[in-house]
Motif scaffolding. Structure first.
Motif, PDB file in Angstrom:
ATOM      1  N   GLN A  67       0.589  -1.321   0.098  1.00  0.00           N
ATOM      2  CA  GLN A  67       0.254   0.004  -0.147  1.00  0.00           C
ATOM      3  C   GLN A  67       1.196   1.581   0.266  1.00  0.00           C
ATOM      4  N   ARG A  68       1.664   1.210   1.005  1.00  0.00           N
ATOM      5  CA  ARG A  68       2.438   2.062   0.842  1.00  0.00           C
ATOM      6  C   ARG A  68       3.199   2.346  -0.240  1.00  0.00           C
ATOM      7  N   GLN A  69       4.119   1.462  -0.947  1.00  0.00           N
ATOM      8  CA  GLN A  69       4.425   1.628  -2.800  1.00  0.00           C
ATOM      9  C   GLN A  69       3.572   2.202  -3.826  1.00  0.00           C
TER      10      GLN A  69
ATOM     11  N   ASP B  73       3.393   5.788  -2.054  1.00  0.00           N
ATOM     12  CA  ASP B  73       3.944   6.731  -2.936  1.00  0.00           C
ATOM     13  C   ASP B  73       4.149   6.438  -5.084  1.00  0.00           C
TER      14      ASP B  73
ATOM     15  N   ALA C 114       1.603   9.554  -5.647  1.00  0.00           N
ATOM     16  CA  ALA C 114       2.113  10.539  -5.432  1.00  0.00           C
ATOM     17  C   ALA C 114       3.168  11.210  -6.430  1.00  0.00           C
ATOM     18  N   ASP C 115       4.237  10.363  -6.810  1.00  0.00           N
ATOM     19  CA  ASP C 115       4.901  10.732  -7.681  1.00  0.00           C
ATOM     20  C   ASP C 115       4.784  11.172  -9.047  1.00  0.00           C
TER      21      ASP C 115
END
Lengths: 361, 337
Positions: free
Chosen positions: A204-206, A209, A212-213
């Motif tokens: 999930q974090r990846q 991220d 967002a990128d």
């Protein structure tokens, strides 16, 4: 904390030209019990490069809102209001205009990456197909670009992976492919509906991220729809909290989370177990179940579960208003912190809000 | 720890699944832990880590390939069927999906009475069933004659808990009991589990993927990765000062309601900020995804994603060993305490 960032990159404080302007959108579905007000008079705007979160429990209408914006509401649904994007009203646009806008203008990422992909087509080919149809690339260019896109979304060994079928990939990798498909034609708005709900926490974090990128690189606006307040907390500039089809509170994400004014938002925040709390901390609960609005409704939809509800809450519909405003004008409607409640929590602003709501009426 | 304090002692548990045309998949590989009387032990981990397989083995829903499951001093894996059956009322389980774990054709009262019937509890059962339903906050008059499809997810989970409680169990295994529920309902069920544990002096084995939920209800917590426990410690200690790099990675990945900016990382005036990248304090996200349990890495299974890994991690499997009393870690190079 994010304020510095927001002053630089959030919508300019003057009058920003929003990419997407959703105005008084309602979606009503026929049910045996009467019309279900899945989305009820929702308004918001999304500027370039901005991320707006939509939070709600099941049945709050958050997914139906995204579908309505995309023109993907079920055929039986009745939609009113307007969704302005690039000179079109997506709700009334012809199928042809809509086809032009969807994908290359507004794209969507769904919760379940397994069902969003074609199971019998290699992922590279699915991407290339999109690129040829929508991006106008020839076969070879599309294939090369597909591999490039897979690399952009963080798929290792993309040239080889392009030959995989969806079932050969993990959930996280499949979601990366879905994101690659969504951004393939460089959309200006991305609607992400629970994009990480089916994924493990490190993945999930990846994925968050990655989103967002991509947003930072392309300047696209993003609507991040989730049931998880913590997911929107660090990832969006503004927030809409939905309950029973309506937006009950909106404002800058950090402000809404730190100083929630709607009793529902406050209750939701209090009921989330937090890592920083000691074990066996008693959780605050809201009695009852998330509601849906069927048929004619009267008064605040949260009133039956609200400890602050009084007679008026059951009689009149509260209107979204700035809890601090002393005058009738409703500033920006969704730029400022606004709450639809006669008796908001905190700040002793109840009287002001009551006044404001009355003046609007 | 004296034996009488320990209700469940699992030693070297192994669970294999057959895989067509290949070596068996070892879902649980040498897992050991204890659950004390009146205690909640949480097991947390990502999908495929073996936490549900562990739960099912403890319940003897799936016969373990190896190891011992000592419940109240008796090894369940070696107990004759008749004696196991006699013990069953003491071991109860609630599942993730409340709707599909209840028979849709039976009434709530009949569902709760199922266990009493199976264990030939002398009739009448009405009083016991009503008490169990009241204990989980359901009105027996109002819901007793209804069917699961007429109830919400939260209510179904209450029925599942009532069905477990009616047999006066000593241990309740909860496998992701709140992950299908809305946040506001989740809080109700978590509070109910806490109240129930206290009132009935139950032990809970609580399995979930959500780290905050596990901390909320647990006295001690075990973290699993690819079939093994990599860290086991009192909840407060584990969350405050994780020693295994994987536990650290998991905690860092949890999105926080109020993200803390990295200390000293105040952006210089005029610097260009990147939107949407509010970082978790001073950490990079853990790369990659868990490898396939069919081909787990040699040695430490986390080494392929671990930034502290060295040669030894590939060669030797780190045993779960105590770093302080009550805090065990399976790592050659644990984080400083």
């Amino acid at each position: 904390m994010t304020t510095g960032r927001m002053t630089i990159l959030g919508p300019p404080s003057g009058l920003p030209a929003p990419l997407l302007a959703v105005q008084d959108v309602s979606t009503t579905l026929p049910t045996a019990a009467g019309p279900l007000h899945a989305v009820d008079r929702v308004s918001f705007t999304l500027a370039a490069g901005e991320a707006v979160g939509v939070v709600g429990e099941s049945g709050s209408g958050k997914s139906m809102l995204a579908r309505t914006v995309m023109g993907l509401a079920p055929p039986a649904a009745r939609t009113t209001g307007s969704v302005r994007f690039a000179g079109h009203d997506l709700l009334t646009a012809s199928a042809r205009d809509l086809r032009e806008v969807l994908g290359s203008g507004v794209a969507m990422v769904f919760q379940d990456p397994a069902t969003a992909l074609n199971p019998v087509t290699r992922i590279g080919r699915q991407l290339a197909e999109t690129l040829r149809l929508r991006g106008g690339l020839d076969r070879r260019a599309a294939r090369d670009r597909a591999v490039e896109l897979l690399r952009t979304v963080g798929i290792p060994d993309p040239a080889r992976r392009a030959r995989s079928y969806p079932h050969e990939l993990s959930g996280g990798m499949r979601q990366r492919v879905c994101i690659a498909l969504a951004v393939a034609c460089g959309p200006r708005v991305l609607l992400a509906d629970e994009p990480t709900t089916a994924l493990d926490v490190t993945v999930q974090r990846q994925i968050l991220d990655l989103l967002a990128d991509l947003r930072a690189a392309s300047g696209m606006g993003m609507l991040l729809i989730t049931h998880d307040l913590a997911v929107v907390a660090g990832r969006t500039e503004r927030l809409l909290v939905m309950y029973a089809g309506q937006v009950v509170e909106t404002g800058p994400t950090t402000e809404v989370i730190r100083a929630a004014r709607h009793p529902y938002t406050a209750a939701l925040l209090a009921s989330v177990p937090r890592l920083e709390q000691p074990s066996h901390t008693r959780l605050a609960t809201v009695a009852g179940l998330p509601a849906t609005a069927v048929g004619a409704t009267r008064g605040c939809r949260f009133a039956p579960r609200c400890p602050r509800a009084r007679a008026r809450c059951r009689q009149e519909d509260p209107v979204l208003a700035d809890p601090r405003a002393r005058h009738g004008a409703v500033p920006g409607r969704d730029r400022e912190h606004a709450v639809a409640c006669f008796h908001p929590v905190g700040g002793g602003g109840g009287a002001a809000v009551r006044d404001t709501a009355e003046r609007i009426r | 720890m004296t034996t009488s304090e320990v209700l469940l002692r699992v030693r070297d548990l192994a669970v294999d699944y057959r895989v067509p045309g290949g070596a068996p998949l070892r879902a649980v590989d040498g897992v050991s832990f204890t659950v004390r009387r009146g205690e909640t032990l949480g097991l947390v981990g990502e999908s495929g880590c073996g936490k549900s397989s562990t739960a099912r083995a403890v319940m003897m829903l799936r016969r373990p390939t190896g190891g011992r499951i000592e419940f109240d001093g008796q090894d369940l894996a070696r107990l004759p069927a008749r004696q196991l059956r006699r013990l069953r009322p003491q071991l109860q389980m609630i599942f993730q999906d409340p709707a599909s774990s209840l028979n849709p054709r039976r009434t709530v009262a009949a569902i709760v009475a199922e266990g009493l019937a199976a264990h030939r509890h002398p009739r009448p059962w009405t009083r016991l069933v009503d008490d169990a339903l009241s204990a989980v906050g359901l009105d027996p008059e109002a819901v007793g004659h209804r069917r699961p499809t007429e109830l919400s997810g939260g209510q179904c989970q209450r029925v599942a808990l009532a069905r477990a409680l009616v047999l006066a169990p000593a241990l309740v295994v909860c496998d992701e009991p709140v992950s299908a529920l809305d946040v506001s309902v989740q809080a109700q069920i978590l509070n109910l589990l806490e109240d129930t544990r206290r009132r009935h002096r139950l032990s809970l084995l609580f399995i979930a993927h959500d780290l905050a939920v596990v901390k909320q209800v647990s006295d001690r917590v075990g973290v699993m990765y690819l079939g093994r426990i990599c860290e086991l410690a009192p909840a407060e200690q584990l969350y405050r000062q994780p020693r295994h790099p994987y536990t650290r990675a998991l905690l860092d990945a949890v999105p926080l309601l109020e993200p803390v900016p990295p200390s000293g990382a105040i952006a210089a005036p005029g610097s260009i900020a990147v939107p949407g990248t509010v970082p978790t304090p001073g950490t990079a996200s853990t790369p990659g995804e868990p490898p396939s349990p069919l081909r787990p890495p040699s040695g430490c299974r986390f080494r392929t994603r671990c930034d502290r890994a060295r040669d030894r991690c590939a060669e030797e499997t780190p045993p779960l060993h105590p770093v302080t009393e009550d805090h065990q870690v399976a790592c050659h190079y644990p984080l400083p305490g």
